[in-house]
Design a protein around this motif. Structure first.
Motif, PDB file in Angstrom:
ATOM      1  N   PRO A  45       0.817  -1.090  -0.047  1.00  8.77           N
ATOM      2  CA  PRO A  45       0.042   0.082  -0.173  1.00  8.77           C
ATOM      3  C   PRO A  45       0.871   1.237   0.193  1.00  8.77           C
ATOM      4  O   PRO A  45       0.673   2.289  -0.677  1.00  8.77           O
ATOM      5  N   GLU A  46       1.910   1.173   0.668  1.00 11.43           N
ATOM      6  CA  GLU A  46       2.871   2.485   0.731  1.00 11.43           C
ATOM      7  C   GLU A  46       3.551   2.673  -0.629  1.00 11.43           C
ATOM      8  O   GLU A  46       4.136   3.743  -0.755  1.00 11.43           O
ATOM      9  N   GLU A  47       3.582   1.871  -1.580  1.00 10.75           N
ATOM     10  CA  GLU A  47       4.228   1.670  -2.816  1.00 10.75           C
ATOM     11  C   GLU A  47       3.078   2.270  -4.140  1.00 10.75           C
ATOM     12  O   GLU A  47       3.312   1.986  -5.072  1.00 10.75           O
ATOM     13  N   MET A  48       2.161   2.621  -3.609  1.00 13.90           N
ATOM     14  CA  MET A  48       0.665   3.094  -4.496  1.00 13.90           C
ATOM     15  C   MET A  48       1.308   3.943  -5.661  1.00 13.90           C
ATOM     16  O   MET A  48       0.875   3.979  -6.861  1.00 13.90           O
ATOM     17  N   ASP A  49       2.212   4.847  -5.172  1.00 14.72           N
ATOM     18  CA  ASP A  49       2.508   5.894  -6.360  1.00 14.72           C
ATOM     19  C   ASP A  49       4.001   5.579  -6.798  1.00 14.72           C
ATOM     20  O   ASP A  49       4.457   6.562  -7.837  1.00 14.72           O
ATOM     21  N   TYR A  50       5.000   4.687  -6.407  1.00  8.06           N
ATOM     22  CA  TYR A  50       6.095   4.686  -7.005  1.00  8.06           C
ATOM     23  C   TYR A  50       6.707   3.318  -6.598  1.00  8.06           C
ATOM     24  O   TYR A  50       6.622   2.833  -5.440  1.00  8.06           O
ATOM     25  N   LEU A  51       7.113   2.302  -7.568  1.00  5.11           N
ATOM     26  CA  LEU A  51       7.705   1.216  -7.563  1.00  5.11           C
ATOM     27  C   LEU A  51       8.826   1.363  -8.449  1.00  5.11           C
ATOM     28  O   LEU A  51       8.964   1.401  -9.453  1.00  5.11           O
ATOM     29  N   VAL A  52       9.836   0.561  -7.920  1.00  7.18           N
ATOM     30  CA  VAL A  52      11.302   0.344  -8.588  1.00  7.18           C
ATOM     31  C   VAL A  52      10.949  -0.825  -9.621  1.00  7.18           C
ATOM     32  O   VAL A  52      11.565  -0.564 -10.714  1.00  7.18           O
ATOM     33  N   GLU A  53      10.698  -2.000  -9.230  1.00  5.37           N
ATOM     34  CA  GLU A  53      10.294  -3.056  -9.924  1.00  5.37           C
ATOM     35  C   GLU A  53       8.874  -3.306 -10.544  1.00  5.37           C
ATOM     36  O   GLU A  53       8.195  -2.855  -9.855  1.00  5.37           O
ATOM     37  N   PRO A  54       8.783  -3.837 -11.781  1.00  7.14           N
ATOM     38  CA  PRO A  54       7.293  -3.805 -12.101  1.00  7.14           C
ATOM     39  C   PRO A  54       6.669  -5.003 -11.472  1.00  7.14           C
ATOM     40  O   PRO A  54       7.245  -6.090 -11.172  1.00  7.14           O
ATOM     41  N   ASP A  55       5.503  -4.829 -10.878  1.00  8.42           N
ATOM     42  CA  ASP A  55       4.708  -5.926 -10.335  1.00  8.42           C
ATOM     43  C   ASP A  55       3.377  -6.243 -11.165  1.00  8.42           C
ATOM     44  O   ASP A  55       3.265  -6.146 -12.369  1.00  8.42           O
ATOM     45  N   ILE A  56       2.531  -6.923 -10.512  1.00 12.21           N
ATOM     46  CA  ILE A  56       1.462  -7.746 -11.323  1.00 12.21           C
ATOM     47  C   ILE A  56       0.606  -6.496 -11.965  1.00 12.21           C
ATOM     48  O   ILE A  56       0.012  -6.472 -13.086  1.00 12.21           O
ATOM     49  N   PHE A  57       0.353  -5.323 -11.146  1.00 10.23           N
ATOM     50  CA  PHE A  57      -0.463  -4.186 -11.660  1.00 10.23           C
ATOM     51  C   PHE A  57       0.268  -3.638 -12.958  1.00 10.23           C
ATOM     52  O   PHE A  57      -0.507  -3.408 -14.007  1.00 10.23           O
ATOM     53  N   HIS A  58       1.521  -3.342 -12.771  1.00  7.89           N
ATOM     54  CA  HIS A  58       2.295  -2.853 -14.055  1.00  7.89           C
ATOM     55  C   HIS A  58       2.023  -3.757 -15.276  1.00  7.89           C
ATOM     56  O   HIS A  58       1.665  -3.358 -16.350  1.00  7.89           O
ATOM     57  N   ASP A  59       2.465  -5.029 -14.794  1.00  5.24           N
ATOM     58  CA  ASP A  59       2.311  -5.963 -16.341  1.00  5.24           C
ATOM     59  C   ASP A  59       1.053  -6.361 -16.809  1.00  5.24           C
ATOM     60  O   ASP A  59       0.952  -6.141 -18.171  1.00  5.24           O
ATOM     61  N   PHE A  60      -0.013  -6.248 -15.795  1.00  2.09           N
ATOM     62  CA  PHE A  60      -1.324  -6.802 -16.301  1.00  2.09           C
ATOM     63  C   PHE A  60      -2.016  -5.356 -16.849  1.00  2.09           C
ATOM     64  O   PHE A  60      -2.341  -5.286 -18.038  1.00  2.09           O
ATOM     65  N   PHE A  61      -2.293  -4.441 -15.964  1.00  3.70           N
ATOM     66  CA  PHE A  61      -2.900  -3.340 -16.072  1.00  3.70           C
ATOM     67  C   PHE A  61      -2.291  -2.584 -17.464  1.00  3.70           C
ATOM     68  O   PHE A  61      -2.860  -1.951 -18.295  1.00  3.70           O
ATOM     69  N   GLY A  62      -1.069  -2.595 -17.378  1.00  2.08           N
ATOM     70  CA  GLY A  62      -0.233  -1.305 -18.454  1.00  2.08           C
ATOM     71  C   GLY A  62      -0.024  -2.363 -19.651  1.00  2.08           C
ATOM     72  O   GLY A  62      -0.405  -1.599 -20.863  1.00  2.08           O
ATOM     73  N   HIS A  63       0.363  -3.787 -19.638  1.00  2.00           N
ATOM     74  CA  HIS A  63       0.630  -4.523 -20.866  1.00  2.00           C
ATOM     75  C   HIS A  63      -0.339  -5.141 -21.658  1.00  2.00           C
ATOM     76  O   HIS A  63      -0.697  -5.237 -22.738  1.00  2.00           O
ATOM     77  N   VAL A  64      -1.318  -5.826 -20.806  1.00  2.00           N
ATOM     78  CA  VAL A  64      -2.088  -6.991 -21.432  1.00  2.00           C
ATOM     79  C   VAL A  64      -3.056  -6.474 -22.107  1.00  2.00           C
ATOM     80  O   VAL A  64      -3.314  -7.009 -23.293  1.00  2.00           O
ATOM     81  N   PRO A  65      -3.731  -5.471 -21.852  1.00  2.10           N
ATOM     82  CA  PRO A  65      -4.754  -4.568 -23.099  1.00  2.10           C
ATOM     83  C   PRO A  65      -4.352  -4.548 -24.342  1.00  2.10           C
ATOM     84  O   PRO A  65      -5.067  -4.902 -25.336  1.00  2.10           O
ATOM     85  N   MET A  66      -2.900  -4.291 -24.517  1.00  2.00           N
ATOM     86  CA  MET A  66      -2.523  -4.016 -25.791  1.00  2.00           C
ATOM     87  C   MET A  66      -2.126  -5.238 -26.731  1.00  2.00           C
ATOM     88  O   MET A  66      -2.021  -5.298 -27.858  1.00  2.00           O
ATOM     89  N   LEU A  67      -2.083  -6.447 -25.857  1.00  2.00           N
ATOM     90  CA  LEU A  67      -1.884  -7.757 -26.617  1.00  2.00           C
ATOM     91  C   LEU A  67      -3.273  -8.152 -27.380  1.00  2.00           C
ATOM     92  O   LEU A  67      -3.439  -9.011 -28.113  1.00  2.00           O
ATOM     93  N   TYR A  68      -4.273  -7.284 -27.106  1.00  2.00           N
ATOM     94  CA  TYR A  68      -5.583  -7.646 -27.954  1.00  2.00           C
ATOM     95  C   TYR A  68      -5.511  -6.911 -29.277  1.00  2.00           C
ATOM     96  O   TYR A  68      -6.489  -7.189 -30.059  1.00  2.00           O
TER      97      TYR A  68
END
Length: 296
Positions: A115-138
Motif C-alpha cells: 500500500p505504501e508503494e501506490m505511487d512509486y515502484l522500482v520493479e514492475p509488479d502484477i499491476f504494472h504488467d497486467f494493467f499496463g501491458h495486457v490490454p495491448m495484446l488484444y
C-alpha cells in the motif's frame, strides 16, 4: 529485462524458462482490495489521455474487481491474438524474455506492491504488467509486432545490439504515444500504470515528442528514475510491425560508432509534436520548420 541482484520476487521454485505457478488462491483479500484501489484510481484518468483501443481492450479484460487469474485471461487472449500469459517471479534474463515474446507468451509478475508503494515502484509488479501491458495484446497489429520484436532478440545479443533493441521496447512498449482521431494519446504500459505520467506524457509541454523513426529510437538513451525527456509518437501501430522487417545488423553497426543521443535534445531531422496543455491541441513541426496543425 535483465535479472540482477536483490530482485524482489521469489526465484526459488522457477522452471527452466523462469515461469512459476501463479497460485491465485494465495492472494489475500487485502491484496485484492489494493488491486481494486489501484485499478479504480488509474482507470479514472484514462479517458482523454489513453489510446481508445487500449481503453476498449482494458474493458474486455473485466479485471476491476480482483487480481486476475492468468489462466482464464489466457483463454480469451489466445482466441483473440494467439497470446498467453505466463507467471514469473519478476524480471527475467534477456534471452528468456525474448524467447517468451517470440512464442507469444507474455511474462507477468505475480506479486503486488505494498500500500505504501501506490505511487512509486522500482520493479514492475502484477499491476504494472497486467494493467499496463495486457490490454495491448488484444490489438492484432501490436500483438504481431511484439512477437516479431521478441524474435529479434537472439540476433541483438549476438551482435552486441541488445542496448539498442531494449530502447525500442522502452520507448515504444513502455512509453509509446500515438496520434489518434481524438488527438495525441498514450498506449505505453509505463505511463498507463502511472497516475502522474499518463497526464504528463500527453499534455505537458516540457518533454520532446518525436515522430517515430526506428534508428532514432534505438539510438536514444533514457532514464529509468524520472519522467521521460523524450517520447516517440506513432501514426499507426503498423509502423512498429513494419520496423521489425528492417535489417537490424546495419543499424547496430552504425549505432556502435555513435554516442547515444541525449533524450533531452532534438535533432535537426526530427519531426516534432508540440502540445499546448491539451491532449487535443497538437502542432506537428516538420524538419524544415513548417508547422502543421493537427486536430482530433
Amino acid at each position: 529485462m535483465d535479472q540482477g541482484k536483490n530482485l524482489r520476487g521469489d526465484y526459488s521454485h522457477i522452471n527452466d524458462d523462469y515461469t512459476i505457478l501463479q497460485d491465485w488462491d494465495a492472494y489475500t483479500e487485502v491484496e485484492h482490495e489494493l488491486w481494486r484501489k489501484l485499478y479504480a484510481r488509474q482507470s479514472a484518468i484514462l479517458p482523454g489521455y489513453a489510446a481508445p483501443d487500449y481503453i476498449r481492450n482494458l474493458a474486455r479484460l473485466d479485471a476491476a474487481d480482483q487480481i486476475p487469474h492468468f489462466g482464464r485471461v489466457s483463454e480469451q487472449l489466445h482466441a483473440a491474438t494467439g497470446w498467453h500469459l505466463v507467471a514469473v517471479p519478476g524480471l527475467v534474463p534477456d534471452d528468456v524474455f525474448f524467447d517468451h515474446l517470440a512464442n507469444r507468451r507474455f511474462p507477468v509478475t505475480v506479486w503486488l506492491r505494498k500500500p505504501e508503494e501506490m505511487d512509486y515502484l522500482v520493479e514492475p509488479d502484477i499491476f504494472h504488467d497486467f494493467f499496463g501491458h495486457v490490454p495491448m495484446l488484444y490489438d492484432p497489429v501490436f500483438a504481431d509486432y511484439l512477437a516479431a520484436y521478441g524474435a529479434k532478440g537472439v540476433e541483438a545479443i549476438a551482435m552486441g545490439g541488445l542496448k539498442n533493441l531494449a530502447r525500442m521496447y522502452w520507448y515504444m512498449v513502455e512509453f509509446g504515444l500515438i496520434m489518434t482521431e481524438y488527438g495525441l494519446r498514450a498506449y505505453g504500459a509505463g505511463m498507463l500504470s502511472s497516475q502522474t505520467e499518463t497526464i504528463y506524457s500527453v499534455t505537458d509541454p516540457t518533454p520532446n515528442r518525436v515522430a517515430f523513426d526506428l534508428e532514432r529510437v534505438m539510438g536514444t538513451d533514457y532514464a529509468i528514475d524520472d519522467f521521460q525527456k523524450t517520447y516517440f509518437v506513432l501514426e499507426s501501430y503498423d509502423q512498429l510491425f513494419d520496423a521489425m522487417n528492417m535489417p537490424m545488423a546495419p543499424i547496430y553497426d552504425r549505432l556502435a560508432e555513435k554516442p547515444a543521443i541525449d533524450p533531452e535534445t532534438t535533432l535537426p531531422t526530427d519531426r516534432l509534436y508540440h502540445v499546448h496543455g491539451d491532449a487535443d491541441s497538437v502542432i506537428a513541426i516538420e524538419p524544415d520548420g513548417c508547422k502543421e496543425p493537427l486536430s482530433g
